[in-house]
Design a protein around this motif. Structure first.
Motif, PDB file in Angstrom:
ATOM      1  N   ASN A  46      -0.925   4.976   0.983  1.00  0.00           N
ATOM      2  CA  ASN A  46       0.274   5.540   1.625  1.00  0.00           C
ATOM      3  C   ASN A  46      -0.060   6.770   2.458  1.00  0.00           C
ATOM      4  O   ASN A  46       0.637   7.786   2.401  1.00  0.00           O
ATOM      5  N   CYS A  68      -1.661   1.801   4.861  1.00  0.00           N
ATOM      6  CA  CYS A  68      -1.204   2.715   5.897  1.00  0.00           C
ATOM      7  C   CYS A  68       0.217   3.202   5.610  1.00  0.00           C
ATOM      8  O   CYS A  68       1.074   2.447   5.158  1.00  0.00           O
ATOM      9  N   ASP A  70       2.380   4.373   7.895  1.00  0.00           N
ATOM     10  CA  ASP A  70       3.278   3.988   8.976  1.00  0.00           C
ATOM     11  C   ASP A  70       2.914   2.594   9.464  1.00  0.00           C
ATOM     12  O   ASP A  70       1.828   2.371   9.992  1.00  0.00           O
ATOM     13  N   THR A  71       3.826   1.640   9.290  1.00  0.00           N
ATOM     14  CA  THR A  71       3.551   0.257   9.664  1.00  0.00           C
ATOM     15  C   THR A  71       3.669   0.028  11.165  1.00  0.00           C
ATOM     16  O   THR A  71       3.398  -1.069  11.643  1.00  0.00           O
ATOM     17  N   ARG A  95       0.006  -2.855   5.345  1.00  0.00           N
ATOM     18  CA  ARG A  95       0.806  -2.108   6.325  1.00  0.00           C
ATOM     19  C   ARG A  95      -0.016  -1.714   7.549  1.00  0.00           C
ATOM     20  O   ARG A  95       0.086  -0.594   8.033  1.00  0.00           O
ATOM     21  N   GLN A 118       1.114  -7.613   5.284  1.00  0.00           N
ATOM     22  CA  GLN A 118       1.879  -7.089   6.411  1.00  0.00           C
ATOM     23  C   GLN A 118       0.973  -6.859   7.613  1.00  0.00           C
ATOM     24  O   GLN A 118       0.998  -5.815   8.246  1.00  0.00           O
TER      25      GLN A 118
END
Length: 200
Positions: A46, A68, A70-71, A95, A118
């Motif tokens: 994160n 990550c 920020d996706t 992410r 993701q």
């Protein structure tokens, strides 16, 4: 499945003295070269993922986690990123926006678990070169090709227009029969949007 793998791996890694751990950080720096060479695990959880080094030199690294914060930010993984971490057994990346996997991933001859969550990915046939890969966990990408050399396959948050095979029909979408004939497959779990398919 993915969360269980991640939690167990992090708990094991945190008991190891040679661990580089970043959690919920926007600004951080990689350890110096000597420290990286002693690392057995790297966990970036994160956090913002800065520009990755061209070749991460960690000859003892067993576990790599990159989640990550920020996706919406595209992450660039250099082509030679995996060239000096050939001992890796478990790679978990989430992410992150990627349009391809770096060619050096086929050097991970000891890799057993690969989680791509993701992602924005197309052809991942290069994973088929990982002869010791046992578990592939994919969540939400656009995958065009799957490698045959798998024992466990987990696919989640995907929309698949499964087609029925017939003697006179031309198919443009995936057939479930294709997955069922992966030669080494022992476990298959597919979570389509709103549905869960677990064949017996």
């Amino acid at each position: 499945m993915h969360d269980v793998i991640r939690d167990v791996a992090i708990s094991i890694a945190c008991r190891d003295q040679n661990v580089f751990l970043v959690r919920n950080e926007d600004v951080w720096k990689w350890p110096n070269e000597d420290a990286l060479k002693q690392c057995h695990a790297i966990s970036l959880l994160n956090s913002s993922i800065p520009e990755l080094p061209e070749g991460l030199e960690c000859p003892h690294l067993d576990f790599l986690l990159m989640v990550c914060k920020d996706t919406l930010i595209e992450t660039n993984i250099p082509e030679k990123f995996f060239s000096r971490i050939k001992k890796l057994k478990d790679v978990d990346m989430a992410r992150m926006w990627l349009f391809s996997l770096p060619s050096s991933i086929d050097l991970l001859v000891n890799l057993q678990i690969l989680c791509l969550h993701q992602y924005m990915l197309g052809d991942i046939a290069i994973i088929g070169k990982l002869k010791n890969l046992e578990i592939l966990s994919i969540w939400g990408p656009d995958i065009k090709t799957l490698p045959e050399e798998l024992e466990e396959l987990y696919m989640g948050n995907c929309f698949i227009e499964w087609e029925v095979e017939g003697p006179n029909c031309e198919r443009s979408n995936a057939s479930l029969d294709e997955l069922m004939h992966l030669p080494r497959l022992t476990t298959l779990e597919i979570e389509e949007i709103g549905k869960l398919y677990k064949p017996t």
